[in-house]
Design an enzyme around this catalytic site. Structure first.
Site, PDB file in Angstrom:
ATOM      1  N   HIS A 116       0.855  -1.183   0.000  1.00 39.41           N
ATOM      2  CA  HIS A 116       0.000   0.000   0.000  1.00 39.41           C
ATOM      3  C   HIS A 116       0.896   1.240   0.000  1.00 39.41           C
ATOM      4  CE1 HIS A 116      -3.652   2.302   0.662  1.00 39.41           C
ATOM      5  NE2 HIS A 116      -2.980   2.990   1.564  1.00 39.41           N
ATOM      6  N   ALA A 180      10.255   3.310  -3.942  1.00 38.96           N
ATOM      7  CA  ALA A 180      10.384   2.708  -2.606  1.00 38.96           C
ATOM      8  C   ALA A 180       9.640   1.372  -2.549  1.00 38.96           C
ATOM      9  CB  ALA A 180       9.832   3.679  -1.562  1.00 38.96           C
ATOM     10  N   GLU A 181       8.474   1.328  -3.177  1.00 45.79           N
ATOM     11  CA  GLU A 181       7.702   0.074  -3.175  1.00 45.79           C
ATOM     12  C   GLU A 181       8.497  -1.051  -3.821  1.00 45.79           C
ATOM     13  OE1 GLU A 181       3.384   0.176  -3.963  1.00 45.79           O
ATOM     14  OE2 GLU A 181       3.694   2.270  -4.484  1.00 45.79           O
TER      15      GLU A 181
END
Ligand code: GAR
Length: 318
Positions: A116, A180-181
């Protein structure tokens, strides 16, 4: 649950609804020789999701089925059947924009992850980056968590923080959060798998099951954690590389040498004759050779407990 160690990699199914860049990050990370997982299926509720093309191009089996016109549980049953057919052990949601039915979540409990684009528990749901900017926050990020029935909820497995820059728009922020994910998801998935199949994690799970039995206690016996019934005898040992045998296993009491031999003959990958206790009719159950059927382990522990407990305890219903 079906975790594997050693040469076998854990089989991952990825569910996507769109671009699939997180799926791609998982896929490319899996090319590392020491990566503990492989992606065996990419499935989508959006038949023309761009991520499916990428998966196909990389030779990963894909499955797509439009969800329109189907009840949530019906649709999830279709996806679940495909995951099962592909031998999937862990499901990774990667931009899968569908709420899941309770039955699906229950079936995959502890084996279903989601990513998320916020630092949960802040900003669940949609339009996350808009909400971060509207709130004037200076730091955002992304989260990988285990999936539970509530949306974007469940135990957090890892997070990466991302600075919000002056002049950021939802798109510029989303782009940076994506970097970043892509870093976070493969790392957390690999760590989850390693944690679950490490000797420490296996022992922790055995310990929980063994000590849940009446009057059960633990002490080291010849270097191995042993479980015994107070006032009675040992009913289980956790064996890890005992005398450098390279095996992680659980030792429990079979009814005798005949059953021991039968078990080994019927399933030589699962059962083995343990050194030292083998001549007394104990049986070794491998915890490192493939799928671990925890209900089966629990059954063996209870049975071995009964065989070891004093009569007054063994008569207890549990
Ligand atoms: C990702 O940012 C992911 O965190 C988000 O959808 C995007 C999918 O991108 N998921 C959610 O918002 C789930 N609540 P991708 O298709 O390029 O991986």
């Amino acid at each position: 649950m079906a975790e594997r160690v050693g040469a076998d990699r854990v089989r991952i199914g990825v569910l996507i609804s769109g671009r699939g860049s997180n799926m791609a990050a998982l896929l490319y990370a899996s090319q590392a020789p020491d990566c503990p997982y492989e992606i065996v299926l990419v499935a989508s509720n959006v038949p023309d999701a761009p991520g499916l093309d990428l998966a196909r191009a990389e030779g990963v089996p894909v499955f797509a089925h439009a969800h329109q016109g189907l009840k949530r549980a019906e649709f999830d049953a279709i996806i679940d059947a495909e995951l099962t057919r592909a031998g999937v052990e862990i499901v990774a949601l990667a931009g899968y924009m569908r709420l899941l039915s309770d039955a699906f979540v229950a079936k995959w409990q502890g084996r279903c992850l989601n990513i998320h684009p916020s630092l949960l528990p802040a900003h669940k749901g949609l339009d996350v980056h808009e909400a971060v900017l509207a709130a004037g926050e200076t730091v955002t990020g992304c989260t990988v968590h285990l999936v539970t029935p509530a949306l974007d909820d469940g135990p957090i497995l890892g997070q990466v923080r991302v600075a919000v820059l002056p002049g950021d728009t939802p798109d510029t922020l989303a782009n940076r959060v994506h970097y970043a994910e892509h870093q976070l998801y493969p790392r957390v998935l690999a760590q989850l798998i390693r944690d679950r199949t490490s000797p420490e994690a296996l022992l922790a799970r055995i310990r929980t099951l063994a000590l849940a039995l009446p009057a059960a206690a633990e002490k080291l016996s010849h270097g191995s954690p042993g479980f015994f019934v107070e006032g009675g005898k040992f009913f289980a040992y956790f064996s890890y590389d005992h005398h450098h045998d390279g095996v992680t296993g659980l030792l429990v009491k079979a009814s005798g040498l005949e059953e021991q031999a039968q078990l080994i003959e019927n399933d030589p990958d699962l059962y083995y004759r343990p050194a030292y206790l083998g001549p007394s009719g104990w049986i070794g159950i491998r915890l490192d050779s493939g799928d671990i059927d925890w209900a089966h382990i629990e059954g063996w522990l209870a049975r071995s407990w009964r065989a070891s407990a004093p009569k007054r305890l063994a008569a207890l219903p549990f």
